[in-house]
Design an enzyme around this catalytic site. Structure first.
Site, PDB file in Angstrom:
ATOM      1  N   GLY A 178     116.693  63.642  35.239  1.00  0.00           N
ATOM      2  CA  GLY A 178     118.070  64.593  35.475  1.00  0.00           C
ATOM      3  C   GLY A 178     118.115  65.559  34.654  1.00  0.00           C
ATOM      4  O   GLY A 178     119.106  66.286  34.307  1.00  0.00           O
ATOM      5  N   LYS A 179     117.223  65.955  33.984  1.00  0.00           N
ATOM      6  CA  LYS A 179     117.108  67.195  33.066  1.00  0.00           C
ATOM      7  C   LYS A 179     117.295  68.367  33.453  1.00  0.00           C
ATOM      8  O   LYS A 179     118.224  69.379  32.987  1.00  0.00           O
ATOM      9  CB  LYS A 179     115.646  67.164  32.282  1.00  0.00           C
ATOM     10  CG  LYS A 179     114.852  66.025  31.668  1.00  0.00           C
ATOM     11  CD  LYS A 179     113.577  66.392  31.104  1.00  0.00           C
ATOM     12  CE  LYS A 179     112.514  66.547  32.208  1.00  0.00           C
ATOM     13  NZ  LYS A 179     112.458  65.448  33.224  1.00  0.00           N
ATOM     14  N   THR A 180     116.719  68.999  34.626  1.00  0.00           N
ATOM     15  CA  THR A 180     116.908  70.199  35.153  1.00  0.00           C
ATOM     16  C   THR A 180     118.345  70.273  35.787  1.00  0.00           C
ATOM     17  O   THR A 180     119.103  71.248  35.433  1.00  0.00           O
ATOM     18  CB  THR A 180     116.028  70.454  36.241  1.00  0.00           C
ATOM     19  OG1 THR A 180     114.761  70.526  35.636  1.00  0.00           O
ATOM     20  CG2 THR A 180     116.484  71.872  36.987  1.00  0.00           C
ATOM     21  N   SER A 205     109.515  66.263  26.675  1.00  0.00           N
ATOM     22  CA  SER A 205     108.980  66.445  25.325  1.00  0.00           C
ATOM     23  C   SER A 205     108.690  64.797  24.955  1.00  0.00           C
ATOM     24  O   SER A 205     109.573  64.286  24.253  1.00  0.00           O
ATOM     25  CB  SER A 205     109.936  67.252  24.468  1.00  0.00           C
ATOM     26  OG  SER A 205     109.495  67.220  23.063  1.00  0.00           O
TER      27      SER A 205
END
Length: 167
Positions: A2-4, A71
């Site tokens: 769900g980063k974006t 990352s």
């Protein structure tokens, strides 16, 4: 994880507060600035460092960079912090099964079938942040709740003025 989605929601909140933002999406950066890189440990670190350099350049002209990228290594995150100077680390945390369910490109299925080597969290390590500035459990919190947590943290640090917007 769900980063974006979290990055977009955070960017929208900041833009509503008249803060100039730029989202650096890991997939987009891989197709352009980092298209020469593979997925070895060194290449993944280099990918993160290039994004940190661009984020710093955005900050240097008064903008806020939101980096939504994997990352996987603590050392690369520490190097990115050195490059950026003023940054917060937001961990979009989700269990592996949730990441597999959300995988619109089918990468987890391919990795689990042995068709894709070096998949972060499957055949390549993911070093979970020990003490991120903000942790958002994206399987239990909405993107809007996560974005508000980021905004609240920025205000706590004094990097964003307190305003009437708390929703």
């Amino acid at each position: 994880s769900g980063k974006t989605t979290l990055g977009l929601a955070t960017g929208a909140r900041l833009e509503a507060l008249a803060v100039r933002t730029r989202l650096l999406d890991g997939d987009d950066v891989r197709k352009t600035l980092c298209r020469d890189l593979g997925f070895s440990r060194q290449d993944r670190i280099e990918n993160n460092l290039r994004m940190a350099f661009v984020a710093r350049a955005i900050a240097d002209v008064g903008g806020v960079a939101i980096v939504s990228a994997i990352s996987p290594y603590a050392s690369a995150r520490a190097q990115a912090r050195e490059i950026c100077g003023r940054m917060i680390e937001v961990h979009a945390a989700a269990p592996l099964d949730v990441c597999r369910q959300r995988d619109h490109r089918g990468l987890y299925a391919r990795a689990l079938a042995g068709e894709l080597a070096g998949m972060t969290g499957v055949s390549d390590p993911y070093e979970e942040p020990a003490a991120p500035d903000v942790r958002v459990a994206t399987d239990r919190e909405t993107a809007e709740q996560g974005a508000q947590a980021v905004i609240d943290h920025l205000r706590h640090l004094g990097w964003l003025a307190a305003t009437a917007d708390h929703g």
